[in-house]
Motif scaffolding. Sequence first.
Motif, PDB file in Angstrom:
ATOM      1  N   LEU A  56       0.812  -1.212   0.000  1.00 16.91           N
ATOM      2  CA  LEU A  56       0.000   0.000   0.000  1.00 16.91           C
ATOM      3  C   LEU A  56       0.843   1.260   0.000  1.00 16.91           C
ATOM      4  O   LEU A  56       0.462   2.272  -0.599  1.00 16.91           O
ATOM      5  CB  LEU A  56      -0.945  -0.002   1.206  1.00 16.91           C
ATOM      6  CG  LEU A  56      -1.874  -1.218   1.314  1.00 16.91           C
ATOM      7  CD1 LEU A  56      -2.658  -1.181   2.609  1.00 16.91           C
ATOM      8  CD2 LEU A  56      -2.784  -1.292   0.108  1.00 16.91           C
ATOM      9  N   THR A  69       3.889  -0.642   4.098  1.00 16.90           N
ATOM     10  CA  THR A  69       2.567  -0.965   4.627  1.00 16.90           C
ATOM     11  C   THR A  69       1.914  -1.902   3.629  1.00 16.90           C
ATOM     12  O   THR A  69       1.884  -1.619   2.431  1.00 16.90           O
ATOM     13  CB  THR A  69       1.721   0.303   4.800  1.00 16.90           C
ATOM     14  OG1 THR A  69       2.414   1.210   5.675  1.00 16.90           O
ATOM     15  CG2 THR A  69       0.357  -0.015   5.387  1.00 16.90           C
ATOM     16  N   GLY A  71      -1.426  -4.727   2.806  1.00 23.25           N
ATOM     17  CA  GLY A  71      -2.757  -5.225   3.117  1.00 23.25           C
ATOM     18  C   GLY A  71      -2.814  -6.680   2.711  1.00 23.25           C
ATOM     19  O   GLY A  71      -2.343  -7.052   1.636  1.00 23.25           O
ATOM     20  N   THR A  81      -4.105  -4.744   7.739  1.00 22.21           N
ATOM     21  CA  THR A  81      -3.116  -3.815   7.208  1.00 22.21           C
ATOM     22  C   THR A  81      -2.029  -3.698   8.258  1.00 22.21           C
ATOM     23  O   THR A  81      -2.324  -3.488   9.437  1.00 22.21           O
ATOM     24  CB  THR A  81      -3.741  -2.436   6.939  1.00 22.21           C
ATOM     25  OG1 THR A  81      -4.806  -2.600   6.012  1.00 22.21           O
ATOM     26  CG2 THR A  81      -2.727  -1.470   6.374  1.00 22.21           C
TER      27      THR A  81
END
Length: 144
Positions: A56, A69, A71, A81
């Motif tokens: 992400l 990051t 998910g 997440t």
Amino acid sequence: MNPTANLADHRPRLRATAPGLFCLAIALLLTAFAWDKAEDVYWLSRRGEVVTATVLSEDHPRRGDPYITVGYTTSDGSKLTNTTSDYDHAEVGKPLQIRYDRGYPDRLQAADRPLSYRDVYLQGAAAAFLFLLAAALLIGRRRA
């Protein structure tokens, strides 16, 4: 002449020196980091499950390691997440294989990173050296 006073001159005594206390504090920190890393490697190797995640974002802070990051969906269908700095290469919006701990899904790393105790051994060796150095600096003998 007091016989007990003579014995006290030869006993080790604690000298609270700044370098000794500094070495002790750093050794304790290294021990905590090594323990945390060892726990991660242990549980990821025992309960780790590899799934495909989507990257992400990727952040490069001024201090510290860069992190991503991601998910991902766990085996029980939960969508999570989370962030990790344990990765080699990632592109935002692209899929990435990650290994997460089924018992603690927030513990994860990129699946292409090896599960190795090398960092634990290095941190443990540095901590042992600093503990010995701290002991040598803090415990001394009185000179008559």
